[in-house]
Design a protein around this motif. Sequence first.
Motif, PDB file in Angstrom:
ATOM      1  N   GLN A   1       1.067  -1.292  -0.711  1.00  0.00           N
ATOM      2  CA  GLN A   1       0.089  -0.048   0.141  1.00  0.00           C
ATOM      3  C   GLN A   1       1.103   1.324   0.342  1.00  0.00           C
ATOM      4  OE1 GLN A   1      -3.255   1.976   2.542  1.00  0.00           O
ATOM      5  NE2 GLN A   1      -2.318   0.643   3.109  1.00  0.00           N
TER       6      GLN A   1
ATOM      7  N   ALA B   1      -3.197  12.128  -7.216  1.00  0.00           N
ATOM      8  CA  ALA B   1      -2.656  10.750  -6.138  1.00  0.00           C
ATOM      9  C   ALA B   1      -1.812  10.050  -6.897  1.00  0.00           C
ATOM     10  CB  ALA B   1      -4.376  10.920  -5.574  1.00  0.00           C
TER      11      ALA B   1
ATOM     12  N   SER C   1       0.656   5.994  -1.335  1.00  0.00           N
ATOM     13  CA  SER C   1      -0.119   7.015  -1.166  1.00  0.00           C
ATOM     14  C   SER C   1       0.200   7.857  -0.312  1.00  0.00           C
ATOM     15  CB  SER C   1      -2.162   6.612  -1.022  1.00  0.00           C
ATOM     16  OG  SER C   1      -1.950   6.965   0.235  1.00  0.00           O
TER      17      SER C   1
ATOM     18  N   ALA D   1       1.073   1.826 -10.761  1.00  0.00           N
ATOM     19  CA  ALA D   1       0.126   2.253  -9.920  1.00  0.00           C
ATOM     20  C   ALA D   1      -1.613   1.684  -9.913  1.00  0.00           C
ATOM     21  CB  ALA D   1       0.349   3.488  -9.537  1.00  0.00           C
TER      22      ALA D   1
ATOM     23  N   SER E   1      -3.639   0.622  -3.894  1.00  0.00           N
ATOM     24  CA  SER E   1      -4.420   2.093  -2.651  1.00  0.00           C
ATOM     25  C   SER E   1      -3.671   3.257  -3.053  1.00  0.00           C
ATOM     26  CB  SER E   1      -4.840   1.523  -1.172  1.00  0.00           C
ATOM     27  OG  SER E   1      -5.805   2.586  -1.329  1.00  0.00           O
ATOM     28  N   PRO E   2      -3.251   3.790  -4.283  1.00  0.00           N
ATOM     29  CA  PRO E   2      -3.042   4.718  -4.583  1.00  0.00           C
ATOM     30  C   PRO E   2      -3.788   6.225  -4.450  1.00  0.00           C
ATOM     31  CG  PRO E   2      -3.470   4.301  -6.334  1.00  0.00           C
ATOM     32  CD  PRO E   2      -3.541   2.528  -5.760  1.00  0.00           C
ATOM     33  N   ILE E   3      -5.205   5.988  -4.461  1.00  0.00           N
ATOM     34  CA  ILE E   3      -6.137   6.935  -3.742  1.00  0.00           C
ATOM     35  C   ILE E   3      -6.576   6.701  -1.834  1.00  0.00           C
ATOM     36  CG2 ILE E   3      -6.627   7.989  -6.345  1.00  0.00           C
ATOM     37  CD1 ILE E   3      -9.093   6.151  -6.160  1.00  0.00           C
ATOM     38  N   ALA E   4      -6.397   6.007  -1.733  1.00  0.00           N
ATOM     39  CA  ALA E   4      -6.298   5.535  -0.226  1.00  0.00           C
ATOM     40  C   ALA E   4      -7.692   5.303  -0.386  1.00  0.00           C
ATOM     41  CB  ALA E   4      -5.958   6.868   0.743  1.00  0.00           C
TER      42      ALA E   4
ATOM     43  N   VAL F   1       2.381   8.627  -6.701  1.00  0.00           N
ATOM     44  CA  VAL F   1       2.549   7.789  -6.073  1.00  0.00           C
ATOM     45  C   VAL F   1       3.576   7.357  -7.383  1.00  0.00           C
ATOM     46  CG1 VAL F   1       1.481   6.701  -4.385  1.00  0.00           C
ATOM     47  CG2 VAL F   1       1.518   6.703  -7.250  1.00  0.00           C
TER      48      VAL F   1
END
Length: 336
Positions: free
Chosen positions: A179, A269, A181, A282, A206-209, A273
């Motif tokens: 994970q 976002a 971000s 990503a 989960s790069p955009i959380a 990353v």
Amino acid sequence: MEFRYLGNSGLKVSAITYGNWLTHGSQVENETAVGCVRAALDSGITSFDTADVYANTVAEKVLGKALKGQRRESLEVFTKVFGPTGPKGPNDSGLSRKHILESIDGSLQRLKTDYVDLYQAHRYDVETPLEETMQAFADVVRQGKALYIGVSEWTADQLRAGHALATDLNIQLISNQPQYSMLWRVIEAEVEPVSRELGISQIVWSPIAQGVLTGKYKPGSALPKGSRATDEKGGAKMIERFMTPEVLASVQELNPIAKELDLDLAQLAIAWVLRNSNVASAIIGASRPEQVTANAKAAGVTLSEETQSRIDAVLGHLAEYNPARTHEQSPKSRET
């Protein structure tokens, strides 16, 4: 679409990988899932990530169907092994030789392919000797069922030990899937430096959380219907650590930065990353094809040092950096 080498190998992957965790076979209808995959292909995405545990094997079936008719040599297909599948018997999980050799055959059948480009240990198995695990992976590679080996959410020490055994066995361990971000930066202190040393890339999830960095959750407002934060099957629990008034308000402060770059918050976002040279790709998920099309546009975006500093000023103090989080969240047995 931008393409990057995966680890110290000659394999190139698309900077955006389409992943079907929490969607295919569970949250979205199969027809929509196929539409998302086609949108990914139309956007130039060639890398696709899944796992046998997703929707208890159904996600692999959906992806296999969605990719039917595509030129196999033009795709990079990733899957994973570890989590419990089938009736969840004593040997239906983990990284034992038995489970790995049985699982790869099941995955290939569901994905409708003769091989996967990358076969990943979904987590570290504390119940199986690492030597047994790596020997089984080596046999999978020698049988031609996987071209490369990767792992997911391994600590720096685990990466070092696994890479050493892979080298002894003459196979290539080239990736880690953590994970990562703006809000979750635990790989930066230990995992990333060791990975650079060993020639291992990150394929980040989960790069955009889990949607928080899209800005759709606004402080003091009702949760959007059908969003991850309302998913009682597990999505809401995963996202709750980011759902604080301070985080949600700070995310809104990123809007001027994104607009100056002609990006939306999700694209910003993802570009953030990808600015990390140790990140090869990503992973994005989607419940609608248009989400795939939009997010894929983050590939190739360059963020200046000034932009990165401005982002850090907004969210840097709210991010999680503690490298111990990787170990703390690792399974303590095969069943967890």
